[in-house]
Scaffold this motif. Structure first.
Motif, PDB file in Angstrom:
ATOM      1  N   SER A 247      54.214  33.695 151.324  1.00 25.56           N
ATOM      2  CA  SER A 247      54.206  33.226 149.756  1.00 25.56           C
ATOM      3  C   SER A 247      53.779  31.884 149.852  1.00 25.56           C
ATOM      4  O   SER A 247      53.751  31.223 150.564  1.00 25.56           O
TER       5      SER A 247
ATOM      6  N   ALA B 249      53.411  28.443 146.468  1.00 21.60           N
ATOM      7  CA  ALA B 249      53.625  28.088 145.128  1.00 21.60           C
ATOM      8  C   ALA B 249      52.632  27.035 144.761  1.00 21.60           C
ATOM      9  O   ALA B 249      52.085  26.167 145.354  1.00 21.60           O
TER      10      ALA B 249
ATOM     11  N   ILE C 292      55.742  30.349 141.712  1.00 19.96           N
ATOM     12  CA  ILE C 292      55.631  31.125 143.054  1.00 19.96           C
ATOM     13  C   ILE C 292      54.564  32.364 142.764  1.00 19.96           C
ATOM     14  O   ILE C 292      54.656  33.070 141.881  1.00 19.96           O
TER      15      ILE C 292
END
Lengths: 172, 172
Positions: free
Chosen positions: B94, B96, B106
């Motif tokens: 992930s 951001a 995000i």
């Protein structure tokens, strides 16, 4: 909208704005107020002037240190100015965060109340969108307060496309 | 969740992961698979391995040049790895974007199907939130596909708080 027709080249910029002449882009506005309106991507912004603008629309104060940091680390900052003779006045502001590749998120869109409902906000947004598109950003997003959802919709923004929900984290 | 209990210090990292030992943080996972799961914020990611992970969840391919640029310009990148002996495998990702001051968004949350529904996605998200909070980011946002809205809600995300709508721009 007739008043978006004249051009104002950087060569015409009075000395007060020379330091930002590089950032002067196509200048799209000459209002019927005997003044010009133009956009800039210069980040050298008087933070007190910005705070005054934000206060004029009722936003609560934020630490200037953090505002400065946010401006530094935004992908794009667009300011909108009214130029009247040698005087200029900050009348609009917006910025976008981005990964420089796929996504950008627009934050802090503000237009001074004296200049609202006259097409200036729309012009500011179109300028930002054009800039982001020119940087090959395909996904332009924002989080809209309820009272401005229709404003953004008229500019081509869709809320919850295909059921995608904007979400905010709050501590438990 | 008992399997989040053991620690895996960077000193234990086999040579294959030494280059990222600085980025190794508290390692929160030791699964019941005879392996460890850990997080990293190292951005030196094998883009082909990342593409493989994204393909495994059905995402369409994206130009690696742009993926590389997006990783470089993200505020935070978190990867999740399964370590089994000297072998490691990318099982989650992930990132951001942020202005480094107020807002973070995000993007690209992905957990390999083999590791879904076992708490790994939740752990990945908690790790990201913790990181963003430690950087004094107050506003953590994301855009959730309909099928994962409840997942994020359980983590403390609210959709459309006070009527704020997530919006996406589409060309006319």
């Amino acid at each position: 909208m007739g008043f978006w027709k004249s051009l104002f080249s950087s060569a015409d910029a009075p000395s007060a704005t020379k330091s930002m002449s590089i950032a002067l882009e196509s200048v799209e506005g000459a209002s019927d107020r005997g003044s010009h309106v133009y956009f800039s991507t210069d980040r050298e912004i008087d933070l007190y002037e910005l705070e005054e603008l934000c206060s004029a629309v009722g936003w609560s104060r934020r630490p200037l240190r953090k505002v400065k940091k946010a401006i530094q680390h935004s992908f794009l900052v667009v300011t909108m100015w009214e130029q009247r003779g040698t005087q200029r006045r900050l009348i609009g502001f917006s910025r976008a965060t981005s990964d420089h590749a796929f996504n950008a998120t627009i934050w802090d869109v503000v237009v001074h109340p004296d200049f609202q409902s006259q097409g200036f906000g729309k012009a500011l947004m179109k300028h930002i969108i054009k800039k982001l598109r020119s940087e090959d950003i395909s996904n332009i997003t924002l989080f809209a307060d309820p009272q401005v959802v229709d404003f953004y919709r008229r500019l081509g923004f869709m809320s919850d496309p295909e059921g995608i929900k904007g979400m905010f984290w709050y501590p438990d």
